[in-house]
Design a protein around this motif. Structure first.
Motif, PDB file in Angstrom:
ATOM      1  N   UNK A  38      -6.208   2.638   2.417  1.00 41.42           N
ATOM      2  CA  UNK A  38      -7.261   3.071   1.488  1.00 41.42           C
ATOM      3  C   UNK A  38      -7.127   4.529   1.071  1.00 41.42           C
ATOM      4  N   UNK A  39      -6.424   5.350   1.877  1.00 41.07           N
ATOM      5  CA  UNK A  39      -6.384   6.788   1.638  1.00 41.07           C
ATOM      6  C   UNK A  39      -5.116   7.247   0.930  1.00 41.07           C
ATOM      7  N   UNK A  40      -4.205   6.325   0.596  1.00 41.70           N
ATOM      8  CA  UNK A  40      -2.970   6.704  -0.077  1.00 41.70           C
ATOM      9  C   UNK A  40      -2.749   5.839  -1.317  1.00 41.70           C
ATOM     10  N   UNK A  41      -1.898   6.347  -2.199  1.00 42.62           N
ATOM     11  CA  UNK A  41      -1.599   5.644  -3.443  1.00 42.62           C
ATOM     12  C   UNK A  41      -0.153   5.939  -3.830  1.00 42.62           C
ATOM     13  N   UNK A  42       0.549   4.894  -4.244  1.00 43.68           N
ATOM     14  CA  UNK A  42       1.934   5.025  -4.709  1.00 43.68           C
ATOM     15  C   UNK A  42       2.068   4.373  -6.072  1.00 43.68           C
ATOM     16  N   UNK A  43       2.706   5.080  -7.000  1.00 42.84           N
ATOM     17  CA  UNK A  43       3.047   4.520  -8.307  1.00 42.84           C
ATOM     18  C   UNK A  43       4.539   4.243  -8.346  1.00 42.84           C
ATOM     19  N   UNK A  44       4.916   2.969  -8.448  1.00 38.92           N
ATOM     20  CA  UNK A  44       6.312   2.552  -8.337  1.00 38.92           C
ATOM     21  C   UNK A  44       6.783   1.990  -9.679  1.00 38.92           C
ATOM     22  N   UNK A  45       7.977   2.438 -10.125  1.00 40.22           N
ATOM     23  CA  UNK A  45       8.471   1.956 -11.414  1.00 40.22           C
ATOM     24  C   UNK A  45       9.165   0.604 -11.270  1.00 40.22           C
TER      25      UNK A  45
END
Length: 352
Positions: free
Chosen positions: A85-92
């Protein structure tokens, strides 16, 4: 003869509950999928890719340091963190990380509950609005974390930005964060004219040792109790993040009569920064003296002792960071010992 009593100081207005002040949303705002990125939480398996991304961001922002893979791995330390819940990743589409974020709410906060924002966008993917949406997600999650503490004390959402990282500064300010504190990184050459400062009578300077680490934690929490922006550390948070810790360059000031830790100096060894800087260095992470032992010259004695150790090991510079508004006189002390500023950053916050 008549006397008048001074007027009573008006009581500070009671704070409304943190759950109300935080204005936490039920759902966080995820960035749009129209950017060509898939959004998910970070995991420890992302550490190598996240390290590459962080390096690209630091290079683009002309940071005077580089974050090692060990330091990135430390972002997943701490049982209080909920990575899902505390992290976010944007992956191509090729599976490469192009954006990341993490919100951390330290577990020991008592007088001010804080939520710190960290993250960034790949320089090649900037200018598309991704940063604004990632920051919005961070602020939403920070509000949720602060509300969940149930601690009805002042709250703070904060993020750091170096003075030359103008895009980051503009992003934070557009997101409603304002500068509240300025920090200066300082360095001192160790080739010549090292200060000769003896420990005061009744106090001896000894190497840091693991068996006294709990004593050092207690001393730190006492020494920093009145410092702006400092909150007590728990045993777990104190022992996290030590991949760059340098025990050989860490010292204690011990009272001869009581064997208590009166002061301490803990150092880090960031070898990944040396090539970039053009010299080797030892970094003073923490320096503190407990109130009962202050104004006796313990802090300058600790600094002189660590500089001598660094020089003996062939290290070229000593470095230290300081809050430029620190009321303890730290900035004046460091300047008097030959330290000079070389980099500045600011803390941007939303105060609740």
């Amino acid at each position: 003869m008549t006397t008048t009593e001074p007027a009573a100081t008006p009581a500070a207005p009671a704070l409304i509950p943190i759950a109300q002040r935080a204005q936490a949303p039920v759902q966080v705002r995820l960035p749009a999928d129209t950017h060509g990125l898939r959004w998910r939480p970070l995991t420890p398996q992302d550490v190598p890719a996240l390290t590459r991304l962080v390096t690209r961001i630091e290079e683009a922002d002309a940071e005077p340091f580089r974050t090692s893979q060990d330091e990135v791995d430390e972002k997943f330390e701490g049982g209080w963190k909920d990575h899902a819940r505390d992290t976010l990743a944007g992956v191509d589409a090729d599976g490469e990380l192009r954006a990341w974020a993490q919100v951390n709410q330290p577990p020991g906060d008592t007088t001010v509950v804080r939520a710190y924002l960290d993250g960034g966008v790949d320089p090649a993917w900037r200018g598309r609005g991704i940063g604004r949406e990632v920051l919005a997600w961070e602020i939403d999650r920070a509000r949720q974390l602060l509300a969940a503490t149930g601690k009805d004390v002042p709250g703070r959402i904060g993020g750091f930005a170096s003075e030359q990282a103008t895009a980051t500064i503009a992003l934070l300010q557009a997101g409603g964060l304002t500068p509240i504190r300025v920090y200066s990184e300082m360095r001192r050459p160790l080739g010549t004219d090292l200060p000769d400062v003896a420990a005061p009578d009744g106090v001896r300077i000894v190497p840091w040792s693991q068996d006294r680490d709990d004593d050092v934690l207690a001393a730190h929490n006492e020494a920093f109790a009145s410092h702006w922006g400092s909150e007590p550390q728990t045993v777990e948070s104190w022992r996290a993040g030590r991949s760059q810790f340098a025990p050989a360059w860490s010292l204690l000031a011990v009272d001869d009569a009581t064997d208590e830790v009166a002061g301490y100096l803990l150092s880090g060894r960031y070898e990944q920064d040396w090539e970039l800087a053009g010299h080797s260095s030892g970094y003073v992470e923490l320096l503190g003296v407990r109130p009962a032992w202050r104004r006796r010259g313990i802090a300058p004695a600790l600094l002189a002792a660590v500089m001598a150790r660094l020089a003996q090991d062939g290290i070229e510079y000593a470095e230290i960071g300081v809050d430029t508004e620190n009321l303890s006189g730290a900035l004046g002390l460091y300047t008097a010992l030959g330290f000079a500023p070389f980099h500045r950053s600011s803390l941007y916050t939303i105060e609740l």
